[in-house]
Design a protein around this motif. Structure first.
Motif, PDB file in Angstrom:
ATOM      1  N   ASP A  58       2.514 -26.079 -10.115  1.00  0.00           N
ATOM      2  CA  ASP A  58       2.749 -24.639 -10.061  1.00  0.00           C
ATOM      3  C   ASP A  58       3.495 -24.237  -8.784  1.00  0.00           C
ATOM      4  OD1 ASP A  58      -0.487 -23.708 -11.467  1.00  0.00           O
ATOM      5  OD2 ASP A  58       1.415 -24.191 -12.435  1.00  0.00           O
ATOM      6  N   ALA A  59       3.309 -25.008  -7.743  1.00  0.00           N
ATOM      7  CA  ALA A  59       3.792 -24.617  -6.424  1.00  0.00           C
ATOM      8  C   ALA A  59       5.200 -25.117  -6.096  1.00  0.00           C
ATOM      9  CB  ALA A  59       2.826 -25.122  -5.361  1.00  0.00           C
ATOM     10  N   GLN A  60       5.801 -25.853  -7.005  1.00  0.00           N
ATOM     11  CA  GLN A  60       7.096 -26.440  -6.690  1.00  0.00           C
ATOM     12  C   GLN A  60       8.236 -25.684  -7.363  1.00  0.00           C
ATOM     13  OE1 GLN A  60       6.535 -30.574  -7.801  1.00  0.00           O
ATOM     14  NE2 GLN A  60       6.051 -31.104  -5.693  1.00  0.00           N
ATOM     15  N   VAL A  61       9.270 -25.433  -6.597  1.00  0.00           N
ATOM     16  CA  VAL A  61      10.442 -24.714  -7.110  1.00  0.00           C
ATOM     17  C   VAL A  61      11.017 -25.427  -8.326  1.00  0.00           C
ATOM     18  CG1 VAL A  61      12.809 -24.046  -6.566  1.00  0.00           C
ATOM     19  CG2 VAL A  61      10.981 -23.658  -4.887  1.00  0.00           C
ATOM     20  N   ARG A  62      11.094 -26.754  -8.261  1.00  0.00           N
ATOM     21  CA  ARG A  62      11.743 -27.515  -9.319  1.00  0.00           C
ATOM     22  C   ARG A  62      10.967 -27.494 -10.635  1.00  0.00           C
ATOM     23  NH1 ARG A  62      10.162 -31.876  -5.793  1.00  0.00           N
ATOM     24  NH2 ARG A  62       8.444 -33.107  -6.660  1.00  0.00           N
ATOM     25  N   SER A  63       9.746 -26.995 -10.612  1.00  0.00           N
ATOM     26  CA  SER A  63       8.965 -26.921 -11.844  1.00  0.00           C
ATOM     27  C   SER A  63       9.421 -25.775 -12.742  1.00  0.00           C
ATOM     28  CB  SER A  63       7.475 -26.742 -11.528  1.00  0.00           C
ATOM     29  OG  SER A  63       6.960 -27.851 -10.824  1.00  0.00           O
ATOM     30  N   TYR A  64      10.162 -24.835 -12.197  1.00  0.00           N
ATOM     31  CA  TYR A  64      10.491 -23.607 -12.922  1.00  0.00           C
ATOM     32  C   TYR A  64      11.929 -23.614 -13.405  1.00  0.00           C
ATOM     33  CZ  TYR A  64       6.010 -22.055 -11.299  1.00  0.00           C
ATOM     34  OH  TYR A  64       4.653 -21.977 -11.075  1.00  0.00           O
ATOM     35  N   GLU A  65      12.096 -23.254 -14.640  1.00  0.00           N
ATOM     36  CA  GLU A  65      13.416 -23.253 -15.261  1.00  0.00           C
ATOM     37  C   GLU A  65      14.104 -21.894 -15.150  1.00  0.00           C
ATOM     38  OE1 GLU A  65      13.211 -24.469 -19.313  1.00  0.00           O
ATOM     39  OE2 GLU A  65      15.389 -24.379 -19.634  1.00  0.00           O
ATOM     40  N   TYR A  66      13.318 -20.841 -15.093  1.00  0.00           N
ATOM     41  CA  TYR A  66      13.890 -19.501 -15.144  1.00  0.00           C
ATOM     42  C   TYR A  66      13.559 -18.728 -13.875  1.00  0.00           C
ATOM     43  CZ  TYR A  66      13.892 -20.897 -20.024  1.00  0.00           C
ATOM     44  OH  TYR A  66      14.075 -21.589 -21.191  1.00  0.00           O
ATOM     45  N   TRP A  67      14.555 -18.014 -13.376  1.00  0.00           N
ATOM     46  CA  TRP A  67      14.417 -17.276 -12.123  1.00  0.00           C
ATOM     47  C   TRP A  67      15.033 -15.895 -12.251  1.00  0.00           C
ATOM     48  CZ3 TRP A  67      11.860 -19.146  -7.863  1.00  0.00           C
ATOM     49  CH2 TRP A  67      11.495 -20.498  -7.903  1.00  0.00           C
ATOM     50  N   GLY A  68      14.409 -14.939 -11.553  1.00  0.00           N
ATOM     51  CA  GLY A  68      15.013 -13.637 -11.405  1.00  0.00           C
ATOM     52  C   GLY A  68      16.007 -13.631 -10.257  1.00  0.00           C
ATOM     53  N   GLN A  69      16.609 -12.483 -10.035  1.00  0.00           N
ATOM     54  CA  GLN A  69      17.633 -12.375  -8.992  1.00  0.00           C
ATOM     55  C   GLN A  69      17.033 -12.112  -7.626  1.00  0.00           C
ATOM     56  OE1 GLN A  69      16.745  -9.903 -10.927  1.00  0.00           O
ATOM     57  NE2 GLN A  69      16.506  -8.167  -9.538  1.00  0.00           N
ATOM     58  N   GLY A  70      15.758 -11.761  -7.583  1.00  0.00           N
ATOM     59  CA  GLY A  70      15.077 -11.534  -6.317  1.00  0.00           C
ATOM     60  C   GLY A  70      15.050 -10.068  -5.924  1.00  0.00           C
TER      61      GLY A  70
END
Length: 126
Positions: free
Chosen positions: A107-119
């Motif tokens: 859960d804590a790793q950036v590379r685990s996530y495929e989708y991101w918002g713009q921030g």
């Protein structure tokens, strides 16, 4: 395809509160684990909190969980980050992220996530 849009950032004085929101454009929101990360200038993206559809939040070790709380409203396809007792060191761009609940990885790793918002920018003044 999942699209994420954050809102709620801004400028706040130390000790104040903000609530960030992230709306997901997806048919079945409960199929996804969601998370918040943040990135301060010159630093790596940092895990803040994560949550599965069941509503149990996970946080990094340390005292962040004493001030921040993640929640989600599956009916609204929205995940929230309530931030209290804000400090200048909380200043960062805050990102919402999502991944298939069945996917592997921490859960804590950036590379685990495929989708991101713009921030969304959060600035805490002293």
């Amino acid at each position: 395809q999942v699209q994420l849009r954050e809102s709620g950032g801004g400028l706040v004085q130390a000790g104040g509160s903000l609530r960030l929101s992230c709306v997901a454009s997806v048919r079945t929101f409960t199929n996804y684990a969601v998370a918040w990360f943040r990135q301060a200038p010159g630093k790596e993206r940092e895990f803040v909190a994560a949550m599965y559809w069941s509503g149990t939040g996970t946080y990094p070790p340390g005292s962040l969980k004493d001030r921040f709380a993640i929640s989600r409203d599956n009916a609204k396809n929205t995940v929230y980050l309530q931030m209290n007792s804000l400090k200048p060191e909380d200043t960062a761009v805050y990102y919402c992220a999502a991944r298939d609940s069945d996917s592997s990885g921490s859960d804590a790793q950036v590379r685990s996530y495929e989708y991101w918002g713009q921030g969304t920018q959060v600035t805490v003044s002293s």
